[in-house]
Design an enzyme around this catalytic site. Structure first.
Site, PDB file in Angstrom:
ATOM      1  N   LYS A 139      -6.640 -16.261  64.953  1.00 20.54           N
ATOM      2  CA  LYS A 139      -5.345 -15.989  65.603  1.00 20.54           C
ATOM      3  C   LYS A 139      -4.527 -17.269  65.548  1.00 20.54           C
ATOM      4  O   LYS A 139      -5.078 -18.361  65.472  1.00 20.54           O
ATOM      5  CB  LYS A 139      -5.560 -15.597  67.068  1.00 20.54           C
ATOM      6  CG  LYS A 139      -4.410 -14.836  67.665  1.00 20.54           C
ATOM      7  CD  LYS A 139      -4.504 -13.358  67.361  1.00 20.54           C
ATOM      8  CE  LYS A 139      -3.277 -12.601  67.773  1.00 20.54           C
ATOM      9  NZ  LYS A 139      -3.481 -11.147  67.613  1.00 20.54           N
TER      10      LYS A 139
ATOM     11  N   ASP B 279       2.145 -10.440  65.372  1.00 19.84           N
ATOM     12  CA  ASP B 279       1.752 -10.177  66.761  1.00 19.84           C
ATOM     13  C   ASP B 279       3.068 -10.270  67.540  1.00 19.84           C
ATOM     14  O   ASP B 279       4.147 -10.087  66.946  1.00 19.84           O
ATOM     15  CB  ASP B 279       0.696 -11.184  67.241  1.00 19.84           C
ATOM     16  CG  ASP B 279       0.020 -10.766  68.550  1.00 19.84           C
ATOM     17  OD1 ASP B 279      -0.855  -9.897  68.517  1.00 19.84           O
ATOM     18  OD2 ASP B 279       0.405 -11.295  69.622  1.00 19.84           O
TER      19      ASP B 279
HETATM   20  P1  NDP Z   1       6.493  -7.149  69.940  1.00 22.69           P
HETATM   21  O1  NDP Z   1       6.966  -8.541  69.915  1.00 22.69           O
HETATM   22  O2  NDP Z   1       6.952  -6.180  68.907  1.00 22.69           O
HETATM   23  O3  NDP Z   1       6.779  -6.485  71.368  1.00 22.69           O
HETATM   24  C1  NDP Z   1       6.288  -7.054  72.526  1.00 22.69           C
HETATM   25  C2  NDP Z   1       6.724  -6.210  73.703  1.00 22.69           C
HETATM   26  O4  NDP Z   1       6.043  -6.652  74.883  1.00 22.69           O
HETATM   27  C3  NDP Z   1       8.204  -6.349  73.999  1.00 22.69           C
HETATM   28  O5  NDP Z   1       8.670  -5.175  74.603  1.00 22.69           O
HETATM   29  C4  NDP Z   1       8.209  -7.516  74.972  1.00 22.69           C
HETATM   30  O6  NDP Z   1       9.358  -7.573  75.798  1.00 22.69           O
HETATM   31  C5  NDP Z   1       6.984  -7.236  75.806  1.00 22.69           C
HETATM   32  N1  NDP Z   1       6.446  -8.502  76.325  1.00 22.69           N
HETATM   33  C6  NDP Z   1       6.031  -9.559  75.600  1.00 22.69           C
HETATM   34  N2  NDP Z   1       5.641 -10.563  76.397  1.00 22.69           N
HETATM   35  C7  NDP Z   1       5.795 -10.118  77.646  1.00 22.69           C
HETATM   36  C8  NDP Z   1       5.557 -10.679  78.911  1.00 22.69           C
HETATM   37  N3  NDP Z   1       5.084 -11.940  79.041  1.00 22.69           N
HETATM   38  N4  NDP Z   1       5.835  -9.911  79.996  1.00 22.69           N
HETATM   39  C9  NDP Z   1       6.311  -8.642  79.865  1.00 22.69           C
HETATM   40  N5  NDP Z   1       6.564  -8.064  78.675  1.00 22.69           N
HETATM   41  C10 NDP Z   1       6.307  -8.789  77.594  1.00 22.69           C
HETATM   42  O7  NDP Z   1       4.881  -7.245  69.923  1.00 22.69           O
HETATM   43  P2  NDP Z   1       3.810  -6.136  69.573  1.00 22.69           P
HETATM   44  O8  NDP Z   1       4.288  -4.791  69.960  1.00 22.69           O
HETATM   45  O9  NDP Z   1       3.355  -6.388  68.192  1.00 22.69           O
HETATM   46  O10 NDP Z   1       2.606  -6.585  70.534  1.00 22.69           O
HETATM   47  C11 NDP Z   1       2.414  -6.034  71.839  1.00 22.69           C
HETATM   48  C12 NDP Z   1       0.971  -6.238  72.249  1.00 22.69           C
HETATM   49  O11 NDP Z   1       0.108  -5.564  71.319  1.00 22.69           O
HETATM   50  C13 NDP Z   1       0.480  -7.679  72.276  1.00 22.69           C
HETATM   51  O12 NDP Z   1      -0.479  -7.821  73.293  1.00 22.69           O
HETATM   52  C14 NDP Z   1      -0.210  -7.830  70.928  1.00 22.69           C
HETATM   53  O13 NDP Z   1      -1.161  -8.859  70.947  1.00 22.69           O
HETATM   54  C15 NDP Z   1      -0.857  -6.470  70.794  1.00 22.69           C
HETATM   55  N6  NDP Z   1      -1.224  -6.038  69.447  1.00 22.69           N
HETATM   56  C16 NDP Z   1      -0.331  -6.033  68.416  1.00 22.69           C
HETATM   57  C17 NDP Z   1      -0.702  -5.580  67.176  1.00 22.69           C
HETATM   58  C18 NDP Z   1       0.249  -5.486  66.045  1.00 22.69           C
HETATM   59  O14 NDP Z   1      -0.148  -5.001  64.989  1.00 22.69           O
HETATM   60  N7  NDP Z   1       1.498  -5.885  66.187  1.00 22.69           N
HETATM   61  C19 NDP Z   1      -2.075  -5.133  66.908  1.00 22.69           C
HETATM   62  C20 NDP Z   1      -2.927  -5.100  68.077  1.00 22.69           C
HETATM   63  C21 NDP Z   1      -2.496  -5.564  69.287  1.00 22.69           C
HETATM   64  P3  NDP Z   1      10.505  -8.668  75.468  1.00 22.69           P
HETATM   65  O15 NDP Z   1      11.167  -8.167  74.214  1.00 22.69           O
HETATM   66  O16 NDP Z   1      11.381  -8.649  76.660  1.00 22.69           O
HETATM   67  O17 NDP Z   1       9.813  -9.983  75.266  1.00 22.69           O
HETATM   68  O1  2IT Z   2      -4.058  -8.240  67.737  1.00 21.84           O
HETATM   69  C1  2IT Z   2      -4.107  -7.766  66.583  1.00 21.84           C
HETATM   70  O2  2IT Z   2      -5.056  -7.103  66.177  1.00 21.84           O
HETATM   71  C2  2IT Z   2      -2.964  -8.027  65.697  1.00 21.84           C
HETATM   72  N1  2IT Z   2      -1.998  -8.649  66.127  1.00 21.84           N
HETATM   73  C3  2IT Z   2      -2.999  -7.563  64.268  1.00 21.84           C
HETATM   74  C4  2IT Z   2      -3.757  -8.548  63.418  1.00 21.84           C
HETATM   75  C5  2IT Z   2      -3.722  -8.284  61.938  1.00 21.84           C
HETATM   76  O3  2IT Z   2      -4.271  -9.137  61.233  1.00 21.84           O
HETATM   77  O4  2IT Z   2      -3.191  -7.269  61.483  1.00 21.84           O
END
Ligand code: NDP
Ligand code: 2IT
Length: 450
Positions: free
Chosen positions: A129, A169
């Protein structure tokens, strides 16, 4: 003593001593070690070989300076990170997070969890990560580009298609991956699968954008079908966040017959009793990069409330935390339980506090932990790597079918492991053990070489 096993207590004490001041990392390690009580009782050979002592220590941790110039011509300095946690079963693999809260603890908790998650997918990927405390909010396109290029200028010496393959992420989506990939290609003079989540014109996979959210729903659907003989049809769903994971979780939940009534961002949440109009959310978040608050100016009958935790007071059958770590605490869990929630599945990484998880389990609420439930994103990244190696691409339907298969397998592997180790239905324990076994097996085969 927090652990029944003196051995596990010793491992945890050492981790605490070595990583003091890193609460998220210690939280993630503690949960996994708690799951291992039956493993150390049944598999002394793993204790003998020091496998657990070794998996809690990252193989490598890199921290670096990232300097860039803002639109006003001022020099800005951020801190970049990459943790290469475990490569026993494949190249390090895991996302990059850009958020002001990023620090060593956050990166290490995410990298640690990624090892087990990636193993659960069944694909050959180790865990890693990275990210930076850079805040993308309010930055111009040019500033984002200059930051990403500077970040990659250092990161490129640590990664490679057979070494370490980053992805997106929080704060890193298609735009940022494009800037980083372009810089890597320029510096190395190579066109390889060194990043995933790439654009479709330069080696990306169809369905990667949708994969985490879709995968979360394939997992949830299988969990409620097998454990409660229920389906998503007619269920009320609450999804926190409105980023990549939340948007495509909404899309698939709706397709499977659920009604998503609430979403949020870091400022507050929207409640739309008719069901959220996802096209409006996509326009706001994917195109305009606006705040979720704006939704109520475009859709009549919807409400906006300041503060993100209030979203858990909305009565629902299924709760899907898809924003960030520790966003759902014991108080929120108690309200969800009181309101009759049937299942909780984690789209975000470690969104539920340990107290919240314990409350759900005690109340008999189905609970799908992040390592299993959100593995669809990285699984599809693995499929992107596979397509890049073949210099070929599959159709959306082909990738989506493989993703669905993988998520269903993950549920059953976690469920079966929970049964085998004496806690049937405890998917936290099942996912941790099932993910761990393959890594442990590979490390045993290698001997004590690293
Ligand atoms: P994005 O940046 O696309 O979206 C993040 C979302 O979460 C936004 O709505 C954001 O609001 C909100 N957010 C972020 N930080 C905070 C905080 N400190 N408090 C409240 N709301 C918050 O990210 P993703 O959708 O990609 O990721 C969301 C979650 O999913 C994370 O935990 C990530 O690690 C996990 N994840 C992502 C994967 C991926 O493929 N992208 C895979 C597996 C897990 P705002 O815009 O206001 O910051
Ligand atoms: O938390 C996660 O699994 C991710 N942000 C996706 C990682 C990846 O390599 O696709």
């Amino acid at each position: 003593m927090e652990f029944k096993s003196a051995y596990l207590q010793g491992v945890y004490d050492t981790v605490c001593k070595r990583n003091s001041g890193e609460p998220e990392f210690l939280q993630a390690v503690k949960e996994v070690l708690e799951s291992f009580e039956p493993v150390v009782a049944q598999k002394p050979e793993l204790v003998e070989a020091g496998i657990i002592d070794r998996i809690v220590e990252p193989e490598r941790f890199v921290q670096f300076r990232v300097s860039w110039v803002d639109d006003a011509g001022k020099v800005q300095v951020n801190r970049g990170y990459r943790v290469q946690f475990n490569s026993a079963i494949g190249p390090y693999k895991g996302g990059l997070r850009l958020h002001p809260s990023v620090n060593a603890s956050i990166i290490k908790f995410l990298g640690f969890e990624q090892c087990f998650k990636n193993s659960l997918t069944g694909l050959p990927m180790g865990g890693g990560k990275g990210g930076s405390d850079f805040d993308p909010k309010g930055k111009s396109n040019g500033e984002i580009m200059r930051f990403c290029q500077s970040f990659m200028t250092e990161l490129c010496r640590h990664i490679g298609p057979d070494t370490d393959v980053p992805a997106g992420d929080i704060g890193v989506g298609g735009r940022e991956i494009g800037f980083m990939y372009g810089q890597y290609k320029r510096l190395r003079n190579e066109h390889t699968g060194v990043l995933t989540g790439k654009g479709l014109s330069y080696g990306g996979s169809l369905a990667r954008k949708e994969a985490t959210g879709y995968g979360l729903l394939y997992f949830t659907d299988e969990m409620i079908r097998c454990m409660k003989n229920e389906s998503l049809k007619g269920k009320t769903v609450v999804i926190s966040g409105s980023g990549n994971v939340a948007i495509y979780a909404n899309e698939k939940a709706t397709e499977l017959g659920g009604k998503v009534v609430a979403m949020s961002d870091s400022n507050g949440y929207i409640y739309d009793p008719k069901g959220i109009d996802l096209a409006v959310v996509k326009q706001l978040k994917e195109v305009e990069r606006a705040r979720i608050k704006e939704y109520v100016n475009r859709v009549s009958g919807a409400e906006y409330h300041d503060g993100c935790r209030g979203i858990w007071t909305i009565p629902c059958d299924i709760a899907l935390p898809c924003a960030t770590q520790n966003e759902l605490d014991a108080d929120s869990a108690a309200v969800l339980i009181k309101n009759g929630v049937m299942a909780v599945a984690e789209g975000a990484n470690m969104p539920s506090t340990p107290e919240a998880v314990a409350a759900f389990q005690k109340a008999g609420v189905l609970f799908g932990p992040a390592k299993a439930a959100n593995a669809g994103g990285v699984a599809t990244s693995g499929l992107e790597m596979c397509q890049n190696s073949m210099r070929y691409s599959w159709t959306f339907e082909e990738v989506d079918a493989k993703l669905k298969d993988i998520m269903i397998n993950i549920f059953h592997n976690a469920f079966n492991a929970s049964k085998e180790f004496g806690s049937e239905g405890n998917l936290v324990m099942g996912a941790n053990i099932a993910g761990f076994m393959k890594i442990a097996d590979a490390m045993l085969a290698y001997g004590v070489c690293y």
